[in-house]
Design an enzyme around this catalytic site. Structure first.
Site, PDB file in Angstrom:
ATOM      1  CE  LYS A 116      -2.176  -1.103   3.779  1.00 49.90           C
ATOM      2  NZ  LYS A 116      -1.537  -2.422   3.970  1.00 49.90           N
ATOM      3  CB  THR A 117       3.599   2.350   2.229  1.00 49.47           C
ATOM      4  OG1 THR A 117       2.758   2.184   3.369  1.00 49.47           O
ATOM      5  CG2 THR A 117       4.452   3.587   2.408  1.00 49.47           C
ATOM      6  CG  ASP A 142       0.568   5.011   4.168  1.00 48.49           C
ATOM      7  OD1 ASP A 142      -0.250   4.071   4.038  1.00 48.49           O
ATOM      8  OD2 ASP A 142       1.797   4.825   4.268  1.00 48.49           O
ATOM      9  CD  GLU A 143      -0.285   2.953   8.434  1.00 50.91           C
ATOM     10  OE1 GLU A 143      -1.275   2.321   8.831  1.00 50.91           O
ATOM     11  OE2 GLU A 143       0.847   2.460   8.337  1.00 50.91           O
ATOM     12  CD  GLN A 145      -1.587  -3.123   9.080  1.00 51.31           C
ATOM     13  OE1 GLN A 145      -0.578  -2.638   9.577  1.00 51.31           O
ATOM     14  NE2 GLN A 145      -1.662  -3.409   7.797  1.00 51.31           N
ATOM     15  NE  ARG A 164       3.858  -4.245  11.053  1.00 49.40           N
ATOM     16  CZ  ARG A 164       3.347  -3.798   9.909  1.00 49.40           C
ATOM     17  NH1 ARG A 164       3.989  -2.917   9.191  1.00 49.40           N
ATOM     18  NH2 ARG A 164       2.192  -4.235   9.470  1.00 49.40           N
TER      19      ARG A 164
HETATM   20  P1  ATP Z   1       1.607  -2.141   5.957  1.00 53.03           P
HETATM   21  O1  ATP Z   1       0.165  -2.550   5.954  1.00 53.03           O
HETATM   22  O2  ATP Z   1       2.376  -2.892   6.957  1.00 53.03           O
HETATM   23  O3  ATP Z   1       1.769  -0.660   6.020  1.00 53.03           O
HETATM   24  P2  ATP Z   1       2.009  -1.984   3.121  1.00 53.03           P
HETATM   25  O4  ATP Z   1       0.800  -2.559   2.500  1.00 53.03           O
HETATM   26  O5  ATP Z   1       2.109  -0.516   3.165  1.00 53.03           O
HETATM   27  O6  ATP Z   1       2.207  -2.626   4.550  1.00 53.03           O
HETATM   28  P3  ATP Z   1       4.583  -1.881   1.897  1.00 53.03           P
HETATM   29  O7  ATP Z   1       5.331  -1.490   3.097  1.00 53.03           O
HETATM   30  O8  ATP Z   1       4.297  -0.871   0.857  1.00 53.03           O
HETATM   31  O9  ATP Z   1       3.226  -2.604   2.340  1.00 53.03           O
HETATM   32  O10 ATP Z   1       5.276  -3.109   1.176  1.00 53.03           O
HETATM   33  C1  ATP Z   1       5.725  -4.235   1.903  1.00 53.03           C
HETATM   34  C2  ATP Z   1       7.011  -4.761   1.308  1.00 53.03           C
HETATM   35  O11 ATP Z   1       6.740  -5.382   0.065  1.00 53.03           O
HETATM   36  C3  ATP Z   1       8.012  -3.663   1.028  1.00 53.03           C
HETATM   37  O12 ATP Z   1       9.297  -4.143   1.293  1.00 53.03           O
HETATM   38  C4  ATP Z   1       7.824  -3.412  -0.461  1.00 53.03           C
HETATM   39  O13 ATP Z   1       8.971  -2.882  -1.050  1.00 53.03           O
HETATM   40  C5  ATP Z   1       7.514  -4.799  -0.967  1.00 53.03           C
HETATM   41  N1  ATP Z   1       6.695  -4.807  -2.202  1.00 53.03           N
HETATM   42  C6  ATP Z   1       5.528  -4.188  -2.406  1.00 53.03           C
HETATM   43  N2  ATP Z   1       5.064  -4.429  -3.652  1.00 53.03           N
HETATM   44  C7  ATP Z   1       5.979  -5.213  -4.263  1.00 53.03           C
HETATM   45  C8  ATP Z   1       6.095  -5.816  -5.573  1.00 53.03           C
HETATM   46  N3  ATP Z   1       5.160  -5.637  -6.488  1.00 53.03           N
HETATM   47  N4  ATP Z   1       7.171  -6.556  -5.817  1.00 53.03           N
HETATM   48  C9  ATP Z   1       8.126  -6.740  -4.882  1.00 53.03           C
HETATM   49  N5  ATP Z   1       8.080  -6.219  -3.650  1.00 53.03           N
HETATM   50  C10 ATP Z   1       7.032  -5.458  -3.331  1.00 53.03           C
HETATM   51 MG    MG Z   2       2.259   0.828   4.779  1.00 54.83          MG
END
Ligand code: ATP
Ligand code: MG
Length: 718
Positions: A37-38, A219-220, A250, A596
């Site tokens: 997402k981020t 975000d969040e 979350q 995490r």
């Molecule tokens: P959270 O809910 O914990 O905030 P998030 O959904 O924001 O998580 P991110 O932190 O953006 O998730 O991504 C999680 C990990 O996965 C990061 O290390 C990111 O670089 C990696 N990632 C995301 N998308 C891809 C992709 N398409 N290919 C490879 N790695 C990815």
């Molecule tokens: Mg995130």
């Protein structure tokens, strides 16, 4: 755009790409932890800039912390290959400050208004109570402040608060705002509320921002409160290009006014919204993902999501590890960290996540002993406050006459007529003679032929010598008080009329109290420098120690989740509440914690916690048995697997949680007139929770003031 698209779009899955390319109209990305997402939000921002859809100054991006904003900015610069200035990228608060500074006069402020911290806020409330002759024991300032803050979270000015709802707090709310205006100050809640007022009263200003911000990214989103939601909704009305990302599982700030409902009703609020779900998790191994998903599946109030990973390695199952007590727990985790480090894992990729701030202490002590560098993220910064640093400088000079830095800090604090020119002259002398600054100063005081500074310098050294000699006759705590008083340092703050002076005096008193816990000043200073030094390791590879709350959005190769015991995690507050909503928020916190971890997650709990009358049996967290068996291994404190033959050690039960009835969880630990988990109230520190009992001393985790040891007589049950 070509089929392949720009570089930054490669390596993204289809859904992620769709979320990035749907630049126009409202978009909600609703997805589980680690699904990117981020990353989507960051890449979307890059995409908007790259496609020349907007100038940097026309993009508003909201992150949960300033640190996250900084990281996002760096990442954007990296993806674009150039640094970008002028973006509105930050937390809700920082963005609101920026708006308010430009239009302060419309909300009755001057542009240089101050932002008060909790200490200042409480002091103000106390002053009002005093002026109104209201007993602050009956109406604790902290309680009133929290009622006012919750109103602000809900976007309510004092005029909008319904009569009959906390009438007294409502009255104080009005006066409090009046005082803030006189002080040209605001509190954190005001930052949003005043922005809302500004937008309401000055439609032209609102409309200028609506036109300015062509793209809004958040975000969040699951942790926004009502005021933040209203703020976003107003600003988004111009372009309609609002993209929010979040995960209802979350949402962990309900206790601070966050409304998970905001994310659930997004489609209703922003008609025509595109809702995108991301289902592939890129962060964690399948065991970690399975454990986190299995745990959160026990919540009733959730949307439910599919999450999968194409991780072929599977990795290790989540390790659930019983330990005897908190010391053993710290020892176990410390050893694990050392082992992992020997195997090449970087310390910066390891984190210990705890439920309550007080839990870090045991780990800090262990890490210091083992020489494991660590950082407490969001930890107390008491020792960094100006007045504390000043006071410490006096103490340092007392026990270490050559401490030049300490000398320089306080030589003219309070003012003694020793100006910069004199200090410069002393510096030169010290360099020429190869002696310490304070020695040079002493020499200067005795030999300099002219200069008004000679007299006060001499007096200073005479005083210092006298205080130092007192150390042999008086208890060190008394000497410290004498130094602070006779040097004129406390008087300086007493005479200071600024709003923060009383708080500084209170901090100084607290410093003297902390000193009481040590036998000598040296021991105390050493303790402080360890704490301070630790804070200075920002750039090194260090283990992170933090609460589950502050771990949101972060990721580590290895996460240790400590203290999974009933009454600690879930938190006692959640167990007292009727209904399941507080408990579900705790479970979400557990989900945030496990998710995490990239490669390895370890959950620990203690069989016993040290109490007043010796060791008391602690009860493993109900969440432990909610982690699916298929994704975990459960090892007892004696090193055996839990379902293996039971052994009886101490009074610690060896229980296979998975098969046990919930009834054994109903037990509470009773001691004295206080219990672990009791809500208590202290005159100075406000509300808190009893975490541990030792004789007549209670370890209390205060909501605002952090953890403190307090004599039982000084607190009452809240
Ligand atoms: P959270 O809910 O914990 O905030 P998030 O959904 O924001 O998580 P991110 O932190 O953006 O998730 O991504 C999680 C990990 O996965 C990061 O290390 C990111 O670089 C990696 N990632 C995301 N998308 C891809 C992709 N398409 N290919 C490879 N790695 C990815
Ligand atoms: Mg995130």
């Amino acid at each position: 755009m070509s089929e392949a698209g720009p570089d930054y779009l490669s390596n993204l899955n289809e859904a992620q790409r769709a979320a990035i390319e749907a630049t126009e109209g409202p978009v909600l990305v609703l997805a589980g932890a680690g699904t990117g997402k981020t990353r989507v939000l960051t890449t979307r921002l890059v995409h908007i800039l790259n496609q020349n859809l907007a100038y940097p100054s026309q993009i508003l991006a909201v992150t949960f912390t300033n640190k996250a904003a900084q990281e996002m900015k760096e990442r954007i610069g990296h993806l674009l290959g150039r640094s970008i200035d002028g973006m509105w990228l930050g937390t809700f608060h920082s963005l609101c400050v920026r708006i308010l500074r430009s239009h302060a006069e419309w909300v009755g402020l001057q542009p240089n208004f101050t932002i008060l911290d909790t200490d200042d806020q409480l002091r103000l409330i106390k002053q009002i109570l005093k002026a109104e002759n209201i007993d602050d024991r009956q109406h604790p300032p902290r309680l009133i402040l929290s009622i006012i803050s919750r109103w602000k979270d809900r976007g309510l000015t004092f005029e909008q608060v319904k009569r009959g709802e906390h009438d007294l707090a409502g009255k104080i709310y009005e006066q409090y705002q009046g005082r803030l205006q006189v002080l040209n100050a605001v509190d954190f809640g005001d930052l949003l509320l005043l922005c809302l007022t500004l937008f309401k009263q000055k439609p032209d200003i609102l409309s200028s921002y609506q036109q300015k911000f062509r793209y809004l990214l958040v975000d969040e989103y699951q942790d926004t409160n009502v005021a933040q939601y209203l703020w976003l909704r107003l600003l988004a009305q111009g372009s309609d290009n609002l993209c929010c990302v979040g995960d209802d599982d979350q949402s962990i700030y309900g206790w601070r006014g966050a409304e998970v409902g905001n994310i659930l009703k997004f489609e209703k609020d922003f008609p025509g919204a595109t809702v995108i779900r991301l289902e592939q998790n890129y962060r964690s191994t399948s065991h970690i993902l399975g454990a986190a998903s299995g745990l959160i599946a026990h919540n009733q109030g959730r949307l439910g999501k599919t999450l999968w990973t194409d991780d072929k390695s599977e990795g290790e199952p989540v390790l659930i590890r019983g330990t005897w007590d908190s010391m053993d727990e710290a020892r176990f985790i410390g050893d694990e960290i050392e082992t992992l480090q020997r195997r090449g894992e970087s310390l910066g990729q390891m984190a210990v996540l705890v439920r309550a701030g007080f839990q870090t202490r045991e780990f800090e002590e262990r890490f210091l002993k083992l020489g494991i560098p660590y950082r407490v993220v969001g930890g107390p910064r008491f020792y960094e406050r100006m007045e504390i640093r000043d006071a410490l400088a006096y103490l340092r000079l007392l026990v270490q006459p050559d401490d030049g830095l300490a000398f320089e800090r306080i030589i003219n604090v309070p003012k003694r007529g020793i100006g910069n020119t004199t200090v410069q002259a002393i510096h030169i002398l010290a360099r020429e003679q190869g002696i310490s600054l304070s020695r040079a100063a002493r020499y200067y005081a005795e030999t300099a032929e002219k200069g008004a500074a000679r007299v006060p310098l001499r007096k200073f050294f005479l005083d210092m010598d006298r205080w130092r000699s007192l150390l042999d006759q008086e208890p060190h705590v008394e000497v410290a008080k004498i130094v602070l008083d006779e040097s004129g340092y406390t008087a300086m703050w007493r005479e200071d009329k600024s709003a923060d002076a009383p708080g500084r005096l209170e901090n100084l008193k607290e410093l003297v109290r902390a000193l009481q816990e040590f036998e000598y000043i040296q021991g105390f200073l050493e303790h402080v420098s360890l704490v301070m030094d630790n804070n200075q390791q920002a750039e090194r590879e260090v283990v992170s120690l933090m609460t589950l709350h502050s771990a949101k959005g972060l990721e580590f190769n290895v996460a240790f989740l400590a203290g999974w015991e009933e009454g600690l995690f879930p938190h006692p507050r959640a167990l007292q509440d009727s209904g399941d909503s507080a408990l579900e928020e705790e479970r979400r916190l557990g989900y945030v914690g496990i998710s995490r971890a990239r490669k390895k997650a370890v959950v620990t709990y203690c069989f016993q916690r040290r109490m007043h009358q010796g060791w008391q049996t602690a009860i493993p967290s109900r969440f432990i048995k909610e982690i699916p068996l298929a994704h975990s291994v459960h090892i007892n404190a004696n090193g055996g697997e839990v379902s293996a033959a039971p052994a009886s050690f101490h009074r610690a039960p060896v229980v296979d949680f998975r098969n046990s009835k919930p009834s054994f969880l109903d037990k509470t630990i009773t001691l004295h007139s206080f219990q672990i988990g009791d809500r208590v109230f202290h005159q100075k520190f406000g509300y808190g929770e009893v975490m541990e009992l030792e004789g007549d001393r209670l370890d209390i985790e205060f909501d605002e003031a952090g953890s403190k040891k307090i004599i039982a007589d000084f607190v009452s049950k809240a």
